[in-house]
Design a protein around this motif. Structure first.
Motif, PDB file in Angstrom:
ATOM      1  N   ALA A  90       0.827  -1.211   0.000  1.00 22.77           N
ATOM      2  CA  ALA A  90       0.000   0.000   0.000  1.00 22.77           C
ATOM      3  C   ALA A  90       0.861   1.261   0.000  1.00 22.77           C
TER       4      ALA A  90
ATOM      5  N   THR B 241     -12.276  -2.988   0.160  1.00 19.05           N
ATOM      6  CA  THR B 241     -11.342  -1.902   0.471  1.00 19.05           C
ATOM      7  C   THR B 241     -11.618  -1.234   1.807  1.00 19.05           C
TER       8      THR B 241
ATOM      9  N   HIS C 218      -5.325   4.882  -4.086  1.00 15.43           N
ATOM     10  CA  HIS C 218      -5.256   3.440  -4.340  1.00 15.43           C
ATOM     11  C   HIS C 218      -5.687   3.131  -5.773  1.00 15.43           C
TER      12      HIS C 218
END
Length: 358
Positions: free
Chosen positions: A108, A235, A327
């Motif tokens: 991430a 998510t 993201h």
């Protein structure tokens, strides 16, 4: 300036009067009265102003340098915006060609770093926690890393389903010792059964492999992958929600409660953008290949690009550079040209999806 008087007033005044100096009416003429009657008269051209040749050369050199600099700046702006069709190559974006999970998934932090570098921001300093999210339950909520993407098979099957089916078929087709009394015959039957089971397993693995599937089957698998990767049912476990606005933080404002989600998230902006990106990549590959003159394919590509642009503008306005936005941009390799400016697909050389004017 002496005022002009009418003719009757001039005749009534004495001849010694100095007020009537010119007649009240004079016909208009573009030439002077002395040259109006002359035939073949050409007015003299104005002599050009003298300018130093050295100064002329300097002016031409400055003009040429300015034009060359404008070309360089135009190319730099186009390179900074990026390609609105292809974007930046990423492992997840390139995996759309085979519909298989990428070999190595970035973390991430790496995704956020790549998104910030693509947006042209400084990546040396990280924003404080107060700027990331102002939601009351965002800091207390434990966030976990996303699980690795499971491999998919054709016909909407998963590897555990295939393994269970092969195990069941192996048990059903295995020779029974009660019906074969001879040990040599029993061992031979078991060897033949094992060889047949191995051949059947390899055949099923090839049939169900997405590398041998059709384009439609790979597109369906990519849609399923986009839902599992960008859906908010997945998510929300590792991405914080967007920061709340002052209107939402006002205790005097009563907001309606959202209806809880039933099933997987298939309609959020990030899921639709990912699905459109997968379809755009397929059409771009076809447009670069043998279907270069397919006008219908070109029109469909342009429609999908503009539809994705609208969704990206909406999500950028709503998320306000939140974790969901970073993201999405980091995983799909989207550049500023995909949501900012005018996108026009034009015919050109077969490089990077054609000439794109932004």
């Amino acid at each position: 300036m002496i005022p002009r008087l009418s003719s009757w007033l001039c005749r009534s005044l004495p001849q010694t009067s100095e007020l009537c100096l010119r007649p009240a009416f004079r016909p208009f003429s573009s030439t002077s009265s002395t040259l109006a009657g002359a035939k073949g008269h050409t007015p003299k051209k104005q002599r050009p102003r003298y300018r130093d040749p050295y100064a002329n050369k300097h002016a031409e050199a400055r003009r040429a340098a300015n034009i060359a600099r404008q070309v360089v700046l135009r190319e730099e702006r186009a390179a900074a915006l990026g390609d609105p069709i292809r974007g930046i190559p990423t492992p997840f974006l390139e995996s759309f060609d085979t519909a298989l999970p990428p070999p190595a998934t970035a973390s991430a932090a790496e995704l956020d770093l790549s998104a910030e570098s693509a947006a042209g921001r400084d990546t040396t300093t990280s924003p404080p926690d107060s700027e990331v999210s102002t939601s009351p339950d965002s800091k207390s909520k434990p966030l976990s890393r996303p699980d690795p993407e499971p491999p998919l098979l054709n016909h909407f099957l998963a590897p555990p389903d295939l393994s269970a089916a092969l195990a069941t078929s192996h048990a059903l087709t295995q020779p029974l010792p009660s019906f074969i009394s001879d040990p040599s015959l029993l061992s031979r039957a078991n060897a033949n059964h094992a060889a047949a089971h191995t051949t059947a397993s390899e055949a099923l693995s090839r049939i169900l492999s997405l590398s041998n599937a059709s384009s439609r089957a790979r597109t369906q698998a990519n849609v399923q992958r986009c839902i599992e990767t960008f859906g908010r049912h997945a998510t929300d476990t590792f991405l914080r929600p967007r920061p709340l606005t002052s209107y939402e933080l006002d205790p005097n404002v009563v907001t309606d409660k959202k209806t809880p989600r039933a099933g997987k998230d298939t309609g959020s902006s990030e899921v639709q953008i990912a699905i459109l990106t997968a379809k755009i990549r397929i059409l771009a590959n076809r447009w670069e290949g043998a279907e270069r003159n397919d006008k219908v394919n070109k029109r469909n590509l342009r429609l999908l690009l503009h539809r994705r642009q609208k969704l990206l503008k909406y999500m950028q306005r709503k998320e306000r550079d939140g974790e969901r936005w970073r993201h999405l941009v980091g995983m799909l390799g989207l550049t500023e040209a995909t949501w900012n400016g005018q996108i026009a697909v034009e015919d050109g050389p077969r490089v990077g999806g054609g000439v794109v004017r932004v």
